[in-house]
Design an enzyme around this catalytic site. Structure first.
Site, PDB file in Angstrom:
ATOM      1  N   SER A 125     119.550  55.113 153.201  1.00  0.00           N
ATOM      2  CA  SER A 125     119.848  53.987 152.775  1.00  0.00           C
ATOM      3  C   SER A 125     120.798  53.926 151.474  1.00  0.00           C
ATOM      4  O   SER A 125     121.764  52.930 151.568  1.00  0.00           O
ATOM      5  CB  SER A 125     118.588  52.889 152.351  1.00  0.00           C
ATOM      6  OG  SER A 125     117.915  53.545 151.394  1.00  0.00           O
ATOM      7  N   HIS A 176     119.974  52.254 145.988  1.00  0.00           N
ATOM      8  CA  HIS A 176     121.125  51.338 146.673  1.00  0.00           C
ATOM      9  C   HIS A 176     121.989  51.029 145.760  1.00  0.00           C
ATOM     10  O   HIS A 176     123.180  50.915 146.112  1.00  0.00           O
ATOM     11  CB  HIS A 176     120.000  50.213 147.146  1.00  0.00           C
ATOM     12  CG  HIS A 176     118.962  50.282 148.081  1.00  0.00           C
ATOM     13  ND1 HIS A 176     118.205  49.369 148.753  1.00  0.00           N
ATOM     14  CD2 HIS A 176     118.852  51.538 148.967  1.00  0.00           C
ATOM     15  CE1 HIS A 176     117.372  49.787 149.718  1.00  0.00           C
ATOM     16  NE2 HIS A 176     117.688  51.097 149.772  1.00  0.00           N
TER      17      HIS A 176
END
Length: 204
Positions: A125, A176
């Site tokens: 991610s 992230h």
């Protein structure tokens, strides 16, 4: 947000590698077994810092906690990675991906150290957010449009994805946010907007 997909061999190869690694770990019973994930290369602060196993910052990006974790990451990579690969070129895109993986993992590690945490980390991610960050820079350099992407749509999509992590348990928000920033900065370095060539006809 996306239309016809372009030829993207590096993106396809990286997705394949992620899937194959997932299947390998699954066969070893490690989808929910931290010990197996750790042996396969997940990032763990004491191992990275105390044992100096810095390679984990890269390998962790190819490991996932379950099929849903893998599926979500690979889907976003599939619909965004081809455009960034087209913008950067195959070699630069591979360099971008690998450095983004390390950068996102390093951001996660730095936050864990600052907060005194020891968390097992894995997943692509951070790299997915790096791809979004890279595309944002490409869009900026192309006056808000590049292929099927528009700057407002991409910013909105990136913001929603980033915010949703803060309302979901077990999400590595540092990776992230770090990935988004690292991807943007890497694109600043690697991306070169093609020069516009003006053609003229000699009629003399």
């Amino acid at each position: 947000m996306y239309g016809k997909r372009r030829n993207a061999p590096v993106t396809d190869f990286l997705i394949l590698v992620n899937v194959l690694v997932f299947l390998y770990v699954a066969m070893r019973g490690g989808l929910w077994d931290d010990a197996v994930l750790l042996r396969c290369g997940a990032s763990y602060t004491p191992y990275v810092l105390e044992r100096r196993e810095y390679w984990r910052l890269l390998t962790a990006a190819f490991l996932h906690f379950g099929i849903r974790h893998l599926g979500n990451n690979m889907f976003v990579l599939f619909v965004t990675g081809d455009s960034l690969e087209h913008a950067l070129g195959h070699v630069k895109y591979l360099i971008f991906y690998l450095f983004s993986a390390v950068g996102a993992s390093a951001a996660s590690l730095a936050v864990e150290v600052a907060m005194g945490q020891k968390v097992l980390s894995a997943g692509a991610s951070g790299v997915v957010f790096a791809v979004l960050g890279g595309l944002i820079w490409v869009l900026i350099r192309n006056r808000g449009r590049f292929e099927e992407f528009r700057i407002r749509n991409l910013l909105f999509f990136s913001g929603i994805m980033l915010l949703s992590g803060f309302f979901t348990e077990g999400v590595d928000n540092a990776a992230h946010a770090g990935g988004l920033l690292v991807g943007f900065l890497l694109a600043v370095v690697l991306y070169r907007r093609p020069a516009v060539t003006l053609f003229s006809t000699d009629i003399t």
